[in-house]
Enzyme design. Structure first.
Site, short mmCIF file in Angstrom:
data_model
loop_
_atom_site.label_atom_id
_atom_site.label_comp_id
_atom_site.label_asym_id
_atom_site.label_seq_id
_atom_site.Cartn_x
_atom_site.Cartn_y
_atom_site.Cartn_z
N ALA A 1 73.32 64.34 60.90
CA ALA A 1 72.50 64.86 62.00
C ALA A 1 73.30 65.09 63.28
O ALA A 1 72.95 65.96 64.09
CB ALA A 1 71.35 63.90 62.27
N ARG B 1 68.08 58.24 64.38
CA ARG B 1 68.16 56.81 64.71
C ARG B 1 68.44 56.51 66.17
O ARG B 1 68.38 55.36 66.58
CB ARG B 1 69.24 56.14 63.84
N HIS C 1 69.54 66.39 51.10
CA HIS C 1 68.19 66.01 51.52
C HIS C 1 67.27 67.21 51.65
O HIS C 1 66.20 67.12 52.26
CB HIS C 1 68.25 65.24 52.85
N SER D 1 77.67 61.62 60.83
CA SER D 1 76.84 60.81 59.96
C SER D 1 77.05 59.33 60.26
O SER D 1 78.19 58.89 60.44
CB SER D 1 77.17 61.08 58.48
N SER D 2 75.96 58.58 60.30
CA SER D 2 76.06 57.14 60.51
C SER D 2 76.59 56.43 59.28
O SER D 2 76.98 55.26 59.34
CB SER D 2 74.69 56.57 60.88
N ILE E 1 81.26 65.94 68.91
CA ILE E 1 81.64 66.78 67.77
C ILE E 1 81.99 68.19 68.21
O ILE E 1 82.97 68.78 67.74
CB ILE E 1 80.51 66.78 66.72
#
Length: 253
Positions: free
Chosen positions: A29, A41, A126, A200-201, A243
């Site tokens: 995300a 999150r 996903h 990404s976590s 990013i």
């Protein structure tokens, strides 16, 4: 190795990209927040405002289906206005240069396709929120049709072919991961020499296993994420900077 500053991180990343033959990006995300799409999150993330609706609830209850579609259409303007950010465009440039065979993504926003990567080369773990599918027969339904139904009746739609519920073409909690996409992602991870985990976590499994698989298969691993991850210690390079700023220099290269 954690990059001491953004400039050093970009320079090291540039050297690794130049020396790599096959690069596989894995995106979460964080790459899309520059495009105006909130993550899940963070304090302002989607999950802090609404509890996710598990797949079994969606299947079992009309009110859960109604709520799922209400939330989706509440986000429609955000998704419709989103355009690829510098991260998306940098990966598209590497793809067009022949360095990237495909992108693995946890995202559902279709921005990699919009950036210029052929849809078949975007491995969506996903799913995709820009259209819908029947959970029974798999028939595709466009969002305009769903919205018309929803606004006319006040209820989430059923498939015109088999009368089963229709949901966004995304993977919900408790729903089986797509086997074809998982298989292809695994193959990509095992056959690259540079794996880029971006935004990404790395806490959602089994998807979070792909950076580890790439590293164990001999690839260099780079993690670009604002926050630390559990896999930082195995990475060859960790860049904890924005990013867009990190990948911006590679747009158009």
């Amino acid at each position: 190795m954690i990059a001491p500053n953004l400039r050093s991180g970009v320079e090291q990343l540039g050297d690794m990209i130049a020396n790599a033959s096959v690069i596989v990006p894995f995106t979460g995300a964080g790459i899309s927040t520059e495009s105006g799409i909130p993550d899940f999150r963070s304090p302002n993330g989607l999950w802090t405002r609404n509890r996710p609706i598990p797949f079994d609830e969606f299947v079992a209850r009309q009110d859960a289906r109604d709520e799922a579609w209400r939330r989706r259409f509440a986000m429609q303007d955000t998704f419709a206005a989103a355009r690829p950010g510098r991260g998306h465009r940098a990966l598209a440039a590497l793809y067009k240069a022949g360095k990237v065979p495909a992108v693995i993504t946890q995202n559902i926003d279709n921005l990699h396709q919009t950036s210029g990567i052929v849809a078949n080369d975007v491995v969506e773990l996903h799913g995709n929120t820009t259209y819908a599918r029947c959970i029974g027969c798999g028939k595709r339904h466009e969002l305009d049709w769903v919205r018309h139904w929803f606004e006319r009746t006040g209820y989430a739609p059923h498939c015109t072919s088999c009368d089963e519920p229709v949901k966004t073409a995304t993977i919900s909690f408790g729903q089986a991961m797509p086997t074809g996409e998982m298989r292809r992602a695994s193959e990509l991870a095992q056959h690259c020499d540079l794996f880029l985990a971006i935004g990404s976590s790395l806490v959602v499994w089994p998807a979070a296993g792909f950076p580890i698989l790439a590293k164990e298969s001999g690839a260099k691993l780079v993690i670009i994420n604002n926050e630390p991850t559990d896999q930082d210690e195995i990475a060859d390079l960790v860049i904890r900077y924005d990013i867009g700023e990190t990948l911006g220099p590679f747009v158009g290269n």
